[in-house]
Design an enzyme around this catalytic site. Structure first.
Site, PDB file in Angstrom:
ATOM      1  N   GLY A  42     -47.151  15.948  61.238  1.00 30.39           N
ATOM      2  CA  GLY A  42     -47.070  14.498  61.387  1.00 30.39           C
ATOM      3  C   GLY A  42     -48.080  13.933  62.368  1.00 30.39           C
TER       4      GLY A  42
ATOM      5  CB  THR B 171     -47.286  19.237  56.420  1.00 30.17           C
ATOM      6  OG1 THR B 171     -46.889  17.882  56.442  1.00 30.17           O
ATOM      7  CG2 THR B 171     -48.693  19.361  55.950  1.00 30.17           C
TER       8      THR B 171
END
EC number: 2.3.2.2
Length: 573
Positions: A466, A383
């Site tokens: 996460g 990410t």
């Protein structure tokens, strides 16, 4: 004398191959300023600030601001650049979420840009084919990529600069190339061979052949002309060029050929959603997150539980600090597993989960020892992160991801990007909040955050990683508010996480899980946690990547921070 000083005051312990510092060094003031953990000073500027995980993307955002674009324009430009420069964590094959402070209305707006599952893929398909969980790779976990629509929604509502100009820097870098950074080169060296070993098509053509036929290393000039061409089509044809034209057709045809279900019709039906962000008050500060299908409210639940304790009397990094934090995390994550899901399909009991009464009730379940918990009884359900602020006072908190690093392994031919595998996060157990259904948004891990004070913007921030993300958000808020750290120090301070417990995918662990600590957490703390019944371990790379912008409303100055675990940079003017 020196030996006695070292023996008395530094006390280093080697555990599990990692050097941990004793409690005396947790309070050491190594920097001239006395900021214990900061690896560098905050960046200060008056007219604008950009903080991303890549220095070149930060400069792209800054250039847009200097050309007269606003924070939203700059955020889109920087995100497009990151999709090229950090393909191991993001891109237009993934989803996007944002929280935006609008200077005109003096209000926060939240964008949910996550995509839905294929309409023709059913739970029955998984049952007939004996799947106990949705696979991590391949065509089945692919959901509609929402990023491009998210860009255009943000731009339509708040943007000022033409989209062609906004995407030009990313297009130029994709065609001309840029030097690959150490971290991203390392990730690519690890990820791409894994996809090749699976025999997934177009991997070599997209990531290797365009760059001299070898897997790129640090410092190599990396190009992606396919992505440049895709960006150009989007710049000229708008969001429909991606969701209704040749790009959508290519994606749908390719996924069908691979045995998947995502179709051109699924892309045509996609739309982002503007929401009201949700908040709790933590010791006088309002902390904001997006409601589910994301996990942002887990951070809010943790903070409300931890607010019941007086951290002015509990030292940072102490066993008591980590114990209370971990137990609060366990409680929140049990609720996360049971109640968090796409709110178009499930009535998430938001007001109860975030209430003071519920937090007090849950906090009373925490004892002196490590425990296991169940979800609260409620009646009635890799990410990138970046943030941008402009001279008008607009601030964007934005997060974007493909999930599992580069994503599903599904690379449509000659488009230059990989599709996400976010659909893996559905549960295949019938009757749960997050159980798979067609055209449903999966549970999401990526979450942007924002803090306001007395109705004014204070901090825009996020932490990648996460399941770590709500834990990271909670640690940042506590570092700033409970422990008095500045913006840079709050991100560089040593971190920890807790693994285990129930998951929205339907999986669970029966034991109490494990606390994993970074170097910098003292051995005294590790031993104290063990005494409380915790299992303690160590890991690298699981603690996210933090960027942040703080607005000093008195001095009218932006503070920027980019932590040391990434290649990132905060810069202003």
């Amino acid at each position: 004398m020196i030996q006695l000083y070292i023996k008395a005051h530094l006390k280093r312990f080697l555990i599990g191959g990692l050097l941990l510092l004793s409690s005396i060094s947790i309070h050491a003031q190594d920097r001239v300023t006395g900021r214990t953990f900061a690896t560098r000073s905050e960046v200060l500027a008056q007219n604008g600030m950009v903080a991303t995980s890549h220095p070149l993307a930060t400069q792209v955002g800054l250039d847009i601001l200097k050309k007269g674009g606003n924070a939203i324009d700059a955020a889109i430009a920087a995100n497009a650049t990151l999709g090229l420069m950090e393909p191991t964590g993001c891109g237009i094959g993934g989803d996007i979420f944002a929280i935006i402070w609008d200077a005109k209305t003096q209000k926060l707006y939240a964008l949910n840009g996550s995509g839905r599952s294929p309409k023709k893929l059913t739970l029955e398909y998984f049952k007939k084919n004996n799947y106990s969980k949705i696979p991590a790779l391949g065509p089945l976990p692919v959901s509609v990529p929402g990023t491009v629509d998210g860009w255009f929604e943000m731009h339509k509502k708040f943007g000022t600069m033409e989209m062609k100009e906004i995407l030009t820097p990313a297009i130029n870098y994709a065609e001309s190339g840029f030097p690959l950074t150490e971290l991203i080169a390392w990730y690519m060296q690890k990820s791409i061979p894994r996809y090749q070993a699976k025999g997934f098509p177009n991997i070599e053509d997209t990531y290797i052949k365009q760059n001299g036929g070898t897997l790129p290393n640090e410092g190599d000039i990396y190009k992606n002309p396919y992505l440049a061409n895709t960006y150009r089509k989007i710049a000229e044809g708008g969001r429909d060029a991606f969701y209704k034209g040749e790009i959508a057709k290519t994606i749908g045809t390719f996924i069908k050929e691979q045995g998947g279900f995502l179709s051109k019709k699924d892309l045509e039906a996609h739309h982002s959603e503007w929401l009201d962000p949700v908040s709790i008050n933590y010791r006088g500060y309002d902390v904001w997150e997006l409601p589910p299908n994301g996990q942002g409210i887990a951070a809010l639940q943790m903070l409300k539980i931890l607010e019941q304790y007086d951290f002015s009397k509990i030292p940072f990094g102490s066993a008591e600090h980590l114990h209370l934090f971990t137990e609060a995390k366990k409680l929140a994550f049990e609720d996360r597993a049971k109640y968090y899901a796409d709110m178009d399909f499930y009535d998430v009991p938001l007001s109860t989960l975030l209430s003071e009464k519920y937090a007090i009730k849950r906090s009373k379940e925490i004892g002196e020892k490590a425990s296991t918990y169940e979800a609260g009884k409620i009646s009635a359900g890799e990410t990138i992160y970046m943030t941008v602020a402009d001279k008008e006072g607009n601030i964007v908190s934005l997060i974007q991801s493909n999930y599992r690093g580069m994503g599903s392994g599904m690379v449509p031919p000659k488009l230059g990007f990989m599709l996400q595998d976010r659909g893996e996060l559905f549960s295949l157990t019938e009757g749960q909040a997050n159980t798979y259904e067609p055209s449903k948004r999966p549970f999401h891990t990526i979450i942007p955050a924002f803090i306001t004070k007395d109705g004014k913007p204070y901090v825009s921030f996020g932490v990648m990683g996460g399941d770590f993300q709500p834990q990271g958000h909670t640690q940042i808020v506590m570092n700033l508010i409970d422990f008095g750290m500045n913006l840079q120090e709050a991100g560089d301070a040593p971190r920890w996480d807790h693994t285990g417990g129930a998951s929205p995918t339907g999986e669970t662990t029966e034991n109490k899980g494990m606390i994993r600590v970074e170097s910098g957490i003292p051995y005294e703390t590790v031993r104290g946690l063990m005494d409380r019944g915790h299992q303690v371990g160590f890991t690298r790379g699981a603690y996210g990547g933090y960027q942040a912008i703080l607005w000093d409303n008195i001095k009218k100055v932006y503070h920027g921070a980019s932590e040391s675990r990434k290649d990132g940079q905060a810069a202003g003017y």
